[in-house]
Design an enzyme around this catalytic site. Sequence first.
Site, short mmCIF file in Angstrom:
data_model
loop_
_atom_site.label_atom_id
_atom_site.label_comp_id
_atom_site.label_asym_id
_atom_site.label_seq_id
_atom_site.Cartn_x
_atom_site.Cartn_y
_atom_site.Cartn_z
N HIS A 99 -2.71 7.45 6.88
CA HIS A 99 -1.73 8.36 6.25
C HIS A 99 -2.39 9.63 5.75
O HIS A 99 -1.83 10.72 5.91
CB HIS A 99 -1.04 7.67 5.06
CG HIS A 99 0.18 6.89 5.44
ND1 HIS A 99 1.26 7.45 6.08
CD2 HIS A 99 0.50 5.58 5.25
CE1 HIS A 99 2.18 6.51 6.26
NE2 HIS A 99 1.74 5.36 5.78
N GLN A 133 2.99 10.06 1.16
CA GLN A 133 4.28 9.36 1.19
C GLN A 133 5.13 9.63 -0.05
O GLN A 133 6.29 9.25 -0.09
CB GLN A 133 4.06 7.85 1.33
CG GLN A 133 3.47 7.45 2.66
CD GLN A 133 3.34 5.95 2.75
OE1 GLN A 133 2.39 5.37 2.25
NE2 GLN A 133 4.32 5.30 3.36
N LEU A 169 6.62 2.09 4.59
CA LEU A 169 7.73 2.49 3.72
C LEU A 169 8.36 3.81 4.18
O LEU A 169 9.53 4.06 3.89
CB LEU A 169 7.26 2.62 2.26
CG LEU A 169 6.73 1.32 1.62
CD1 LEU A 169 6.29 1.59 0.19
CD2 LEU A 169 7.77 0.21 1.65
N GLU A 221 -3.35 2.86 5.34
CA GLU A 221 -3.21 3.91 4.31
C GLU A 221 -4.14 5.08 4.58
O GLU A 221 -3.79 6.24 4.36
CB GLU A 221 -3.47 3.32 2.91
CG GLU A 221 -2.54 2.19 2.49
CD GLU A 221 -1.07 2.49 2.73
OE1 GLU A 221 -0.65 3.65 2.63
OE2 GLU A 221 -0.33 1.53 3.03
N GLY A 241 0.84 -1.18 0.00
CA GLY A 241 0.00 0.00 0.00
C GLY A 241 0.88 1.23 0.00
O GLY A 241 2.04 1.18 0.43
ZN ZN Z 1 2.63 3.53 5.90
#
Ligand code: ZN
Length: 187
Positions: free
Chosen positions: A145, A50, A100, A142, A45
């Site tokens: 985020h 990001q 990530l 996600e 994801g």
């Molecule tokens: Zn993440």
Amino acid sequence: MILPVTLYGDPILKKQAEEITSNFPDLSTFIKNMWQTMYAASGVGLAAPQVGMSIRVFVVDTVQLEEKRKNTFKGIKKVFINPTILAQTGEEWKYEEGCLSIPNIREDVFREPLVKIHYFDEQFNEFTEDYDDINARVIQHEYDHIEGILFTDKLKPLKKKLLIPKLNKIARGEVDVDYRVKVYKGK
Ligand code: ZN
């Protein structure tokens, strides 16, 4: 095009992202870049903040996990635009999450197993759908985020405190990763 992944410490990761309209410029290219970036970093994801865009868009591909999980598991490969989580239900369960933007840190995170989400796809078709299992888990991660929340924010205070030295290293760009990253240099 593979985009650099924003690392922990960049304030964009703490910001609530903005909704977009269907005429958002070069949306399909941006989404294509998100997929490429996610796969290059071996992610399941990726959310727009990001890759440095504070917009309410994320991509999920849990089809990649089908082989590793029990054979009843059915993964999804989807783009979620302007999503709203309408309900999260069931008894919270823990799962070791990674991110990530926070390389080489994995911790158990508790989340509800069922999620009802309203969203638009790339063509701005509207959906309200229910997800469970890892699909719900990745969607929740996600979705956090685009709300400016990281999985480390959901840890118990003591656990989080113990991670601070590692998080500070990441914020300084002292990371060992095999994908492109972007360190926040201040403005
Ligand atoms: Zn993440």
